[in-house]
Design a protein around this motif. Structure first.
Motif, short mmCIF file in Angstrom:
data_model
loop_
_atom_site.label_atom_id
_atom_site.label_comp_id
_atom_site.label_asym_id
_atom_site.label_seq_id
_atom_site.Cartn_x
_atom_site.Cartn_y
_atom_site.Cartn_z
N THR A 17 42.85 42.76 43.76
CA THR A 17 43.99 43.97 42.92
C THR A 17 45.08 44.14 44.93
O THR A 17 46.45 44.19 44.00
CB THR A 17 43.52 45.02 42.26
OG1 THR A 17 42.65 44.66 41.65
CG2 THR A 17 44.67 45.55 41.67
N TYR B 162 47.30 41.44 44.77
CA TYR B 162 48.11 40.75 44.13
C TYR B 162 49.38 41.91 43.99
O TYR B 162 50.37 41.09 43.85
CB TYR B 162 47.19 41.35 42.53
CG TYR B 162 47.82 41.37 41.30
CD1 TYR B 162 48.48 39.42 40.67
CD2 TYR B 162 48.99 41.97 40.81
CE1 TYR B 162 49.72 39.29 39.99
CE2 TYR B 162 49.70 41.78 40.07
CZ TYR B 162 49.94 40.36 39.21
OH TYR B 162 51.01 40.43 38.36
N ALA B 163 49.39 43.28 44.89
CA ALA B 163 49.78 43.93 44.67
C ALA B 163 50.98 43.43 46.54
O ALA B 163 52.31 43.16 46.09
CB ALA B 163 49.69 45.07 45.23
N MET C 230 55.77 47.59 43.16
CA MET C 230 54.19 47.49 43.85
C MET C 230 53.09 47.82 44.44
O MET C 230 51.53 48.13 44.46
CB MET C 230 54.10 45.65 44.02
CG MET C 230 54.91 44.64 42.71
SD MET C 230 54.20 44.38 41.37
CE MET C 230 53.16 43.14 41.87
#
Lengths: 276, 178
Positions: free
Chosen positions: B114, B117-118, B129
């Motif tokens: 996660t 991804y950000a 993000m």
């Protein structure tokens, strides 16, 4: 043997990373991006009936189940009475839910700020699949007349703008998404830009000079400027806080949306055509 | 990977996507929700090693990107790296045959994925993000992964069952991987 396997693994990784980067690059270009959007819309059309069915099941029945679950431990001799009672309660809960839903739909029928603009009623059937984007899915799409760029409102004010639509669903970018940027005025005067502040469920105003008199509680609404992407006069939110910078050159203004975006179920899509 | 493995992978990815869109997206805490697709990538690496973890991650990422209005390929890139990384982690994991350890590693990998991804999203120019939203997302994804890791791992083992033995990667019961 182990060395060969490691080489093969690394080769696979490099190829897949390159493939991903190629797809990412293609998405930034016009033609390929259109093709990707067609595939995305087709997938949404396939998934949306399932999504709609589960959403419809979870919304009303969830509350009824949680209410009736407390009756499971009653004595056996009262079984028949309990079943009848449960059925009556179920019906009452369903009626109350239907009544509340009808009230919410009716409240959308007399929105003063959409006078003269044709509207399409729709229901929210899902939230954003990404944790990094503030969007909701509507149960209507191009077949209902909903298209990209159309403003979406609830009874209290602006919810967002349609960013993509398949034949049966539409995706609405909420006003609080960091990529959302809306031309607004405060109390009907001035021209500012309201930018989404993400998960704080708020917006911040750009271009506010330090000398501008802004007060907490003032209404912020769309200005209709900035190309006319949104009609003027749609309420957006109220000023939550005002902070003038230490140099006195600019003012940081935070706005709370009028619509509770965590609990929006029925909306109206404005058939607003951008001038020109 | 055989045709059967591919078919099973497609089935699991499709089921994961429907579960995500229909159920998990509605379970929001702090504005974020659990993410089963990132867990599929992590579990693939844990179940089948880095190479097939990366392949499964790529497939799961492309599928996830179909229902997200962010740059297409961002999830695929993240999941490829995640699947590969989790596969490497598995090879170096003490007590790697213990299911509890694998599930915990998957949950940790999902949290790391996660964040990845950000970061990748921010690098592609997408605003918002990184920040509080990242923390909320990591918390929700990790909590969801704690609950979902074991069943998702079981699904991914089923996806790749058969190919491990054929490639000589299976360890006989009571034997040693060393």
């Amino acid at each position: 043997m182990a060395a060969n396997r490691r080489t093969s693994q690394r080769l696979t990784l490099v190829m897949l990373v390159l493939a991903s980067l190629t797809v990412l690059t293609l998405d930034y270009h016009g033609e390929a991006s259109h093709a990707i959007n067609h595939v995305r819309n087709a997938v949404r059309d396939v998934i949306s009936p399932i999504q709609r069915g589960i959403a419809a099941a979870l919304h009303p029945v969830g509350d009824v189940f949680s209410g009736t679950i407390h009756y499971g431990s009653l004595e056996t001799q009262n079984q028949q009475l309990r079943e009848e009672l449960g059925q009556i309660r179920l019906k009452l809960a369903a009626d109350a839910y239907a009544s509340a839903q009808a009230g919410r739909v009716l409240s959308l029928a007399h929105l003063p700020y959409v006078a003269g603009i044709p509207v399409i009623a729709s229901e929210v059937i899902g939230n954003s699949t990404s944790n990094f984007q503030s969007t909701v899915e509507l149960d209507g799409g191009t077949s209902s007349g909903i298209g990209p760029g159309m403003p979406v409102v609830a009874n209290a004010g602006l919810v967002g703008t349609v960013v993509s639509a398949s034949s049966s669903t539409a995706t609405v970018l909420l006003v609080t998404d960091p990529t959302s940027s809306i031309p607004v005025s405060i109390g009907g005067t001035g021209l500012y830009r309201a930018v989404g502040a993400g998960w704080e469920r708020a917006l911040t105003l750009d271009f506010v000079a330090g000398s501008t008199a802004v007060h907490r509680g003032e209404l912020v609404s769309t200005s209709g400027l900035g190309g006319g992407a949104l009609p003027a006069g749609i309420p957006l939110g109220v000023v939550r806080s005002v902070r003038v910078s230490s140099e006195g050159l600019s003012t940081a203004v935070t706005v709370t949306p009028l619509v509770n975006l965590d609990d929006v179920q029925f909306v109206e899509v404005l058939e607003w055509l951008e001038p020109g | 990977m055989t045709g059967v493995n591919w078919a099973r992978l497609a089935l699991v990815v499709a089921a994961g996507l429907i579960l995500q869109v229909s159920v998990l997206d509605q379970i929001t805490v702090l504005g974020a929700h659990p993410d089963v697709m990132i867990l599929v990538a992590a579990a693939a690496g844990m179940a089948a090693g880095p190479q097939r973890g990366a392949i499964a991650g790529f497939v799961a990422g492309l599928a996830a990107d179909l229902v997200i209005n962010l740059p297409y390929g961002l999830s695929a890139l993240t999941f490829v790296l995640l699947g590969f990384g989790t596969g490497l982690l598995r090879a170096n994991l003490a007590a790697r045959e213990v299911e509890m350890t694998q599930a915990a590693a998957c949950a940790a990998a999902a949290a790391a994925g996660t964040i990845l991804y950000a970061v990748l999203g921010a690098l592609t120019g997408r605003s918002g993000m990184l920040g509080l939203v990242t923390i909320y997302a990591v918390v929700d994804v990790t909590l969801g992964a704690v609950v979902l890791a074991w069943p998702v791992l079981a699904c991914l083992r089923w996806v790749f069952s058969g190919s491990r033995a054929r490639l000589g990667l299976a360890v006989p019961r009571g034997g040693s991987a060393v």
